[in-house]
Write an enzyme that holds these catalytic residues in place. Structure first.
Site, PDB file in Angstrom:
ATOM      1  N   HIS A  93     -20.644 -32.057 -47.108  1.00 37.34           N
ATOM      2  CA  HIS A  93     -19.756 -31.598 -46.132  1.00 37.34           C
ATOM      3  C   HIS A  93     -18.461 -31.810 -46.333  1.00 37.34           C
ATOM      4  CE1 HIS A  93     -18.600 -30.609 -41.786  1.00 37.34           C
ATOM      5  NE2 HIS A  93     -19.691 -31.203 -41.220  1.00 37.34           N
TER       6      HIS A  93
ATOM      7  N   ARG B 198     -22.056 -22.472 -42.627  1.00 42.96           N
ATOM      8  CA  ARG B 198     -22.976 -23.796 -42.523  1.00 42.96           C
ATOM      9  C   ARG B 198     -24.305 -23.186 -42.619  1.00 42.96           C
ATOM     10  NH1 ARG B 198     -23.117 -28.555 -38.346  1.00 42.96           N
ATOM     11  NH2 ARG B 198     -21.419 -29.096 -39.545  1.00 42.96           N
TER      12      ARG B 198
ATOM     13  N   ARG C 289     -18.528 -29.687 -33.144  1.00 40.54           N
ATOM     14  CA  ARG C 289     -17.306 -30.031 -33.469  1.00 40.54           C
ATOM     15  C   ARG C 289     -16.807 -29.082 -34.750  1.00 40.54           C
ATOM     16  NH1 ARG C 289     -19.182 -34.518 -31.060  1.00 40.54           N
ATOM     17  NH2 ARG C 289     -21.097 -33.523 -32.074  1.00 40.54           N
TER      18      ARG C 289
HETATM   19  C1  NCD Z   1     -22.512 -33.847 -38.889  1.00 38.79           C
HETATM   20  C2  NCD Z   1     -23.191 -32.744 -39.684  1.00 38.79           C
HETATM   21  O1  NCD Z   1     -23.327 -31.583 -39.225  1.00 38.79           O
HETATM   22  O2  NCD Z   1     -23.785 -32.997 -40.992  1.00 38.79           O
HETATM   23  N1  NCD Z   1     -21.860 -33.348 -37.819  1.00 38.79           N
HETATM   24  C3  NCD Z   1     -20.459 -32.901 -37.976  1.00 38.79           C
HETATM   25  O3  NCD Z   1     -20.385 -31.928 -38.586  1.00 38.79           O
HETATM   26  N2  NCD Z   1     -19.597 -33.599 -37.426  1.00 38.79           N
HETATM   27  C4  NCD Z   1     -23.384 -35.144 -38.743  1.00 38.79           C
HETATM   28  C5  NCD Z   1     -24.672 -34.963 -37.951  1.00 38.79           C
HETATM   29  O4  NCD Z   1     -25.178 -33.899 -37.766  1.00 38.79           O
HETATM   30  O5  NCD Z   1     -25.081 -36.035 -37.894  1.00 38.79           O
END
Ligand code: NCD
Length: 331
Positions: free
Chosen positions: A158, A130, A79
Protein backbone atom coordinates in the site's frame (compact mmCIF):
# COMPACT_ATOMS: atom_id res chain seq x y z
CA UNK A 1 -22.90 22.40 -48.11
CA UNK A 2 -23.48 24.03 -44.72
CA UNK A 3 -20.39 25.40 -43.06
CA UNK A 4 -20.32 25.45 -39.33
CA UNK A 5 -18.05 27.19 -36.87
CA UNK A 6 -15.47 25.07 -35.05
CA UNK A 7 -16.76 23.98 -31.66
CA UNK A 8 -13.90 25.65 -29.84
CA UNK A 9 -10.60 27.31 -30.59
CA UNK A 10 -8.65 25.86 -27.67
CA UNK A 11 -8.96 29.27 -26.00
CA UNK A 12 -8.16 28.95 -22.33
CA UNK A 13 -7.13 25.33 -22.78
CA UNK A 14 -4.47 23.95 -20.48
CA UNK A 15 -1.21 22.68 -21.95
CA UNK A 16 -0.47 18.98 -21.52
CA UNK A 17 3.27 19.71 -21.53
CA UNK A 18 4.89 18.54 -18.30
CA UNK A 19 6.53 21.34 -16.33
CA UNK A 20 8.90 18.91 -14.63
CA UNK A 21 9.34 15.61 -16.49
CA UNK A 22 12.49 14.78 -14.50
CA UNK A 23 10.91 14.70 -11.05
CA UNK A 24 11.35 10.93 -10.78
CA UNK A 25 7.59 10.31 -10.79
CA UNK A 26 6.45 11.61 -14.19
CA UNK A 27 4.37 8.95 -16.00
CA UNK A 28 5.61 6.31 -13.55
CA UNK A 29 3.38 3.55 -12.20
CA UNK A 30 3.40 3.64 -8.40
CA UNK A 31 3.38 -0.05 -7.47
CA UNK A 32 5.81 -0.54 -4.60
CA UNK A 33 7.77 1.61 -2.19
CA UNK A 34 10.92 -0.12 -3.46
CA UNK A 35 10.92 2.28 -6.41
CA UNK A 36 11.54 5.33 -4.19
CA UNK A 37 14.74 6.72 -2.76
CA UNK A 38 15.49 9.32 -0.10
CA UNK A 39 15.97 12.02 -2.70
CA UNK A 40 12.62 11.66 -4.46
CA UNK A 41 10.85 11.19 -1.12
CA UNK A 42 12.25 14.50 0.09
CA UNK A 43 11.05 16.12 -3.13
CA UNK A 44 7.54 14.66 -2.70
CA UNK A 45 7.32 15.77 0.94
CA UNK A 46 8.31 19.25 -0.14
CA UNK A 47 5.47 19.34 -2.67
CA UNK A 48 3.06 17.93 -0.06
CA UNK A 49 3.93 20.79 2.29
CA UNK A 50 3.15 23.21 -0.52
CA UNK A 51 -0.19 21.45 -1.07
CA UNK A 52 -1.06 21.92 2.60
CA UNK A 53 -0.30 25.62 2.23
CA UNK A 54 -2.35 25.80 -0.98
CA UNK A 55 -5.40 24.33 0.74
CA UNK A 56 -4.98 26.58 3.75
CA UNK A 57 -4.79 29.70 1.62
CA UNK A 58 -7.08 29.10 -1.36
CA UNK A 59 -8.61 25.63 -1.10
CA UNK A 60 -8.13 24.62 -4.72
CA UNK A 61 -6.32 25.39 -7.99
CA UNK A 62 -6.24 24.54 -11.70
CA UNK A 63 -2.98 22.59 -11.76
CA UNK A 64 -4.64 19.40 -13.05
CA UNK A 65 -7.45 21.02 -14.99
CA UNK A 66 -8.25 18.86 -18.01
CA UNK A 67 -6.97 15.68 -16.36
CA UNK A 68 -9.15 12.73 -15.32
CA UNK A 69 -8.38 10.12 -12.65
CA UNK A 70 -10.16 6.75 -12.62
CA UNK A 71 -10.56 5.46 -9.07
CA UNK A 72 -11.30 1.72 -9.11
CA UNK A 73 -11.79 -0.08 -5.81
CA UNK A 74 -12.44 -3.82 -5.66
CA UNK A 75 -12.18 -3.70 -1.85
CA UNK A 76 -13.79 -1.42 0.75
CA UNK A 77 -12.21 1.96 1.47
CA UNK A 78 -13.03 5.22 3.20
CA UNK A 79 -9.81 7.20 3.49
CA UNK A 80 -7.78 6.07 0.49
CA UNK A 81 -10.57 6.51 -2.05
CA UNK A 82 -11.98 9.76 -0.67
CA UNK A 83 -8.57 11.38 -0.25
CA UNK A 84 -7.57 10.50 -3.83
CA UNK A 85 -10.86 11.97 -5.07
CA UNK A 86 -10.50 15.08 -2.92
CA UNK A 87 -6.86 15.44 -4.07
CA UNK A 88 -7.83 15.36 -7.75
CA UNK A 89 -10.73 17.77 -7.26
CA UNK A 90 -8.72 20.27 -5.23
CA UNK A 91 -6.19 20.33 -8.07
CA UNK A 92 -8.93 21.09 -10.59
CA UNK A 93 -9.07 17.63 -12.14
CA UNK A 94 -12.01 15.28 -12.56
CA UNK A 95 -12.72 11.78 -11.30
CA UNK A 96 -14.35 8.56 -12.52
CA UNK A 97 -15.29 7.00 -9.19
CA UNK A 98 -15.80 3.24 -9.20
CA UNK A 99 -15.65 3.05 -5.46
CA UNK A 100 -19.20 2.24 -4.48
CA UNK A 101 -18.43 -1.39 -5.08
CA UNK A 102 -17.48 -2.82 -8.42
CA UNK A 103 -20.89 -4.53 -8.38
CA UNK A 104 -22.08 -1.45 -10.24
CA UNK A 105 -19.46 -1.84 -12.98
CA UNK A 106 -19.07 -4.53 -15.65
CA UNK A 107 -16.87 -6.47 -13.25
CA UNK A 108 -20.20 -7.80 -11.94
CA UNK A 109 -20.84 -9.16 -15.45
CA UNK A 110 -17.57 -11.08 -15.33
CA UNK A 111 -15.22 -8.62 -17.05
CA UNK A 112 -11.51 -9.28 -16.46
CA UNK A 113 -9.20 -6.82 -14.71
CA UNK A 114 -7.14 -6.16 -17.90
CA UNK A 115 -10.29 -5.39 -19.92
CA UNK A 116 -11.60 -3.05 -17.22
CA UNK A 117 -8.25 -1.25 -17.11
CA UNK A 118 -7.94 -1.04 -20.90
CA UNK A 119 -11.39 0.53 -20.95
CA UNK A 120 -10.76 3.06 -18.21
CA UNK A 121 -7.49 4.25 -19.73
CA UNK A 122 -9.45 5.41 -22.77
CA UNK A 123 -11.17 7.93 -20.50
CA UNK A 124 -8.51 8.84 -17.98
CA UNK A 125 -4.92 10.03 -17.50
CA UNK A 126 -4.17 8.05 -14.35
CA UNK A 127 -5.75 4.99 -12.72
CA UNK A 128 -5.87 4.37 -8.96
CA UNK A 129 -6.54 0.70 -8.20
CA UNK A 130 -7.31 -1.29 -5.06
CA UNK A 131 -7.67 -5.04 -5.48
CA UNK A 132 -7.70 -8.10 -3.17
CA UNK A 133 -4.90 -9.93 -5.03
CA UNK A 134 -1.18 -9.39 -4.58
CA UNK A 135 0.28 -8.17 -7.88
CA UNK A 136 -3.03 -6.89 -9.31
CA UNK A 137 -1.66 -3.35 -9.70
CA UNK A 138 1.31 -4.74 -11.65
CA UNK A 139 -1.04 -6.65 -13.96
CA UNK A 140 -3.01 -3.43 -14.53
CA UNK A 141 0.18 -1.43 -15.10
CA UNK A 142 1.38 -3.96 -17.68
CA UNK A 143 -1.71 -3.44 -19.85
CA UNK A 144 -2.20 0.30 -19.27
CA UNK A 145 -0.41 3.10 -21.09
CA UNK A 146 -1.42 5.60 -18.40
CA UNK A 147 0.20 5.46 -14.95
CA UNK A 148 -1.37 3.04 -12.46
CA UNK A 149 -1.21 3.83 -8.73
CA UNK A 150 -1.48 0.88 -6.34
CA UNK A 151 -4.00 1.74 -3.62
CA UNK A 152 -3.53 -1.64 -1.94
CA UNK A 153 -3.07 -5.07 -3.53
CA UNK A 154 -4.29 -7.69 -1.07
CA UNK A 155 -1.68 -8.41 1.59
CA UNK A 156 1.02 -7.05 -0.73
CA UNK A 157 1.69 -3.33 -0.59
CA UNK A 158 0.00 0.00 0.00
CA UNK A 159 2.70 2.43 -1.17
CA UNK A 160 0.72 5.68 -0.94
CA UNK A 161 -0.22 4.88 2.66
CA UNK A 162 3.47 4.36 3.45
CA UNK A 163 4.24 7.75 1.89
CA UNK A 164 1.70 9.51 4.08
CA UNK A 165 2.85 7.52 7.12
CA UNK A 166 6.47 8.53 6.59
CA UNK A 167 5.45 12.13 5.90
CA UNK A 168 3.48 12.11 9.17
CA UNK A 169 6.52 10.90 11.14
CA UNK A 170 8.64 13.65 9.62
CA UNK A 171 6.04 16.37 10.23
CA UNK A 172 5.32 15.26 13.80
CA UNK A 173 8.82 14.48 15.03
CA UNK A 174 10.89 16.61 12.67
CA UNK A 175 13.04 13.75 11.42
CA UNK A 176 13.07 10.06 10.53
CA UNK A 177 16.69 9.11 11.15
CA UNK A 178 17.59 7.78 14.59
CA UNK A 179 13.99 7.04 15.61
CA UNK A 180 12.73 3.85 17.25
CA UNK A 181 9.54 2.71 15.50
CA UNK A 182 7.37 -0.15 16.73
CA UNK A 183 4.81 -1.85 14.50
CA UNK A 184 2.02 -3.44 16.50
CA UNK A 185 -0.72 -5.91 15.55
CA UNK A 186 -1.20 -7.73 12.27
CA UNK A 187 2.26 -7.68 10.77
CA UNK A 188 1.56 -10.73 8.63
CA UNK A 189 -1.42 -9.54 6.60
CA UNK A 190 -1.15 -5.78 7.08
CA UNK A 191 -0.03 -4.32 3.76
CA UNK A 192 0.53 -0.89 5.30
CA UNK A 193 3.09 -2.47 7.63
CA UNK A 194 4.80 -4.18 4.71
CA UNK A 195 5.16 -0.97 2.72
CA UNK A 196 6.13 1.27 5.64
CA UNK A 197 8.71 -1.24 6.89
CA UNK A 198 10.38 -1.37 3.47
CA UNK A 199 10.38 2.39 3.22
CA UNK A 200 11.91 2.80 6.68
CA UNK A 201 14.86 0.61 5.74
CA UNK A 202 16.07 3.55 3.64
CA UNK A 203 16.65 5.45 6.90
CA UNK A 204 18.79 5.03 9.97
CA UNK A 205 16.08 3.65 12.30
CA UNK A 206 15.51 0.93 14.89
CA UNK A 207 12.45 -1.26 14.31
CA UNK A 208 10.42 -3.31 16.79
CA UNK A 209 7.78 -5.77 15.65
CA UNK A 210 5.08 -6.54 18.20
CA UNK A 211 2.59 -9.27 17.31
CA UNK A 212 1.13 -12.61 18.35
CA UNK A 213 3.03 -15.59 16.93
CA UNK A 214 0.62 -16.22 14.03
CA UNK A 215 0.75 -12.59 12.90
CA UNK A 216 4.52 -12.12 12.77
CA UNK A 217 6.14 -10.18 9.95
CA UNK A 218 6.68 -12.42 6.86
CA UNK A 219 10.14 -13.99 6.96
CA UNK A 220 11.27 -12.67 3.57
CA UNK A 221 10.49 -9.12 4.66
CA UNK A 222 12.23 -9.68 8.01
CA UNK A 223 15.30 -10.92 6.13
CA UNK A 224 15.20 -7.89 3.85
CA UNK A 225 15.15 -5.58 6.90
CA UNK A 226 17.99 -7.45 8.59
CA UNK A 227 19.93 -7.52 5.33
CA UNK A 228 19.92 -3.72 5.29
CA UNK A 229 21.58 -3.71 8.71
CA UNK A 230 18.56 -2.31 10.57
CA UNK A 231 18.50 -3.23 14.29
CA UNK A 232 15.37 -5.35 14.84
CA UNK A 233 13.57 -6.52 17.97
CA UNK A 234 10.58 -8.89 18.04
CA UNK A 235 8.18 -9.39 20.95
CA UNK A 236 4.62 -10.43 21.78
CA UNK A 237 4.25 -7.75 24.43
CA UNK A 238 3.79 -4.06 23.72
CA UNK A 239 4.86 -3.32 27.32
CA UNK A 240 8.39 -4.38 26.27
CA UNK A 241 8.74 -1.39 23.96
CA UNK A 242 6.30 1.28 25.12
CA UNK A 243 8.81 3.21 27.24
CA UNK A 244 11.38 3.56 24.50
CA UNK A 245 9.45 4.08 21.24
CA UNK A 246 9.22 7.33 19.28
CA UNK A 247 6.48 5.95 17.02
CA UNK A 248 3.89 3.34 17.98
CA UNK A 249 2.30 2.21 14.68
CA UNK A 250 -0.82 0.24 15.60
CA UNK A 251 -2.78 -1.87 13.10
CA UNK A 252 -6.09 -3.73 12.80
CA UNK A 253 -6.11 -7.52 12.70
CA UNK A 254 -7.10 -8.12 9.07
CA UNK A 255 -10.14 -10.35 9.58
CA UNK A 256 -10.87 -10.61 5.85
CA UNK A 257 -7.49 -12.30 5.22
CA UNK A 258 -8.11 -15.23 7.60
CA UNK A 259 -9.27 -18.54 6.19
CA UNK A 260 -9.84 -19.87 9.73
CA UNK A 261 -12.12 -17.54 11.70
CA UNK A 262 -11.32 -19.39 14.95
CA UNK A 263 -7.73 -18.25 14.53
CA UNK A 264 -9.00 -14.69 14.06
CA UNK A 265 -11.10 -14.90 17.23
CA UNK A 266 -7.99 -15.89 19.20
CA UNK A 267 -5.95 -12.86 18.19
CA UNK A 268 -8.54 -10.15 17.45
CA UNK A 269 -8.30 -8.35 20.78
CA UNK A 270 -4.66 -9.12 21.46
CA UNK A 271 -3.62 -5.47 21.86
CA UNK A 272 -5.54 -2.47 23.14
CA UNK A 273 -3.70 0.82 23.56
CA UNK A 274 -5.15 2.55 26.64
CA UNK A 275 -4.52 5.82 28.52
CA UNK A 276 -2.86 3.69 31.26
CA UNK A 277 -0.37 2.25 28.80
CA UNK A 278 0.27 5.74 27.38
CA UNK A 279 1.34 6.95 30.83
CA UNK A 280 4.47 4.84 30.38
CA UNK A 281 5.32 6.25 26.95
CA UNK A 282 7.73 9.13 26.32
CA UNK A 283 6.41 12.66 26.39
CA UNK A 284 7.58 13.24 22.84
CA UNK A 285 6.33 10.29 20.83
CA UNK A 286 3.35 9.60 18.56
CA UNK A 287 0.72 6.92 18.15
CA UNK A 288 -0.20 6.20 14.53
CA UNK A 289 -2.78 3.91 12.90
CA UNK A 290 -3.67 3.61 9.19
CA UNK A 291 -7.31 3.21 10.30
CA UNK A 292 -9.96 1.82 10.43
CA UNK A 293 -9.50 0.80 14.08
CA UNK A 294 -11.75 -1.87 15.51
CA UNK A 295 -10.77 -1.80 19.17
CA UNK A 296 -6.94 -1.64 19.09
CA UNK A 297 -6.88 1.92 20.40
CA UNK A 298 -9.21 2.97 23.20
CA UNK A 299 -11.04 6.14 21.99
CA UNK A 300 -10.01 7.75 25.31
CA UNK A 301 -6.47 7.93 23.84
CA UNK A 302 -7.78 10.37 21.18
CA UNK A 303 -7.54 13.22 23.73
CA UNK A 304 -3.81 12.58 24.14
CA UNK A 305 -1.80 15.09 22.05
CA UNK A 306 0.48 12.17 21.10
CA UNK A 307 -2.44 10.51 19.25
CA UNK A 308 -1.50 11.43 15.68
CA UNK A 309 -3.83 9.17 13.71
CA UNK A 310 -6.36 11.78 12.62
CA UNK A 311 -3.60 14.21 11.65
CA UNK A 312 -2.14 11.26 9.73
CA UNK A 313 -5.47 10.95 7.86
CA UNK A 314 -5.23 14.62 6.89
CA UNK A 315 -1.72 14.16 5.55
CA UNK A 316 -3.11 11.57 3.12
CA UNK A 317 -4.71 14.39 1.16
CA UNK A 318 -1.50 16.45 0.79
CA UNK A 319 0.60 13.44 -0.14
CA UNK A 320 -1.89 12.24 -2.76
CA UNK A 321 -2.16 15.75 -4.22
CA UNK A 322 1.64 15.85 -4.45
CA UNK A 323 1.80 12.40 -5.99
CA UNK A 324 -0.87 13.09 -8.63
CA UNK A 325 0.78 16.38 -9.57
CA UNK A 326 4.19 14.68 -9.78
CA UNK A 327 2.99 11.68 -11.80
CA UNK A 328 1.27 13.99 -14.27
CA UNK A 329 4.41 16.13 -14.54
CA UNK A 330 2.91 19.27 -13.03
CA UNK A 331 5.08 19.55 -9.93
C1 NCD B 1 -5.63 0.08 5.46
C2 NCD B 1 -5.74 -0.83 4.26
O1 NCD B 1 -6.71 -0.77 3.51
O2 NCD B 1 -4.80 -1.58 4.06
N1 NCD B 1 -6.51 1.15 5.41
C3 NCD B 1 -6.12 2.30 4.73
O3 NCD B 1 -5.93 2.30 3.55
N2 NCD B 1 -5.93 3.41 5.46
C4 NCD B 1 -5.59 -0.63 6.76
C5 NCD B 1 -6.65 -1.61 7.12
O4 NCD B 1 -7.58 -1.89 6.35
O5 NCD B 1 -6.58 -2.13 8.24
Amino acid sequence: MVTRPRLFQFDGAVSREPVNPHNGFYMQDILSVSQFNRENLAYLFDVAEEMRELIRRVGACDLLKGYVMACVFYEPSTRTSSSFIAAMERLGGAVIPITQGVQFSSVAKGESLPDTIKTLEQYSDVIVLRHPEVGAAKIAADVAEVPVINAGDGIGEHPTQALLDLFTIKEELGRIDSLHIAMVGDLRFGRTVHSLTKLLTMYDVRLSFVSPEILRLPLDLMNEVRGKGIPVYETYDVADVIEDVDVLYVTRVQKERFTDLNAYEQVKNYYVITPELMKRAKERMIVMHPLPRVGEIDPAVDQDPRAAYFRQVGNGLYIRMALLAAVLGKA
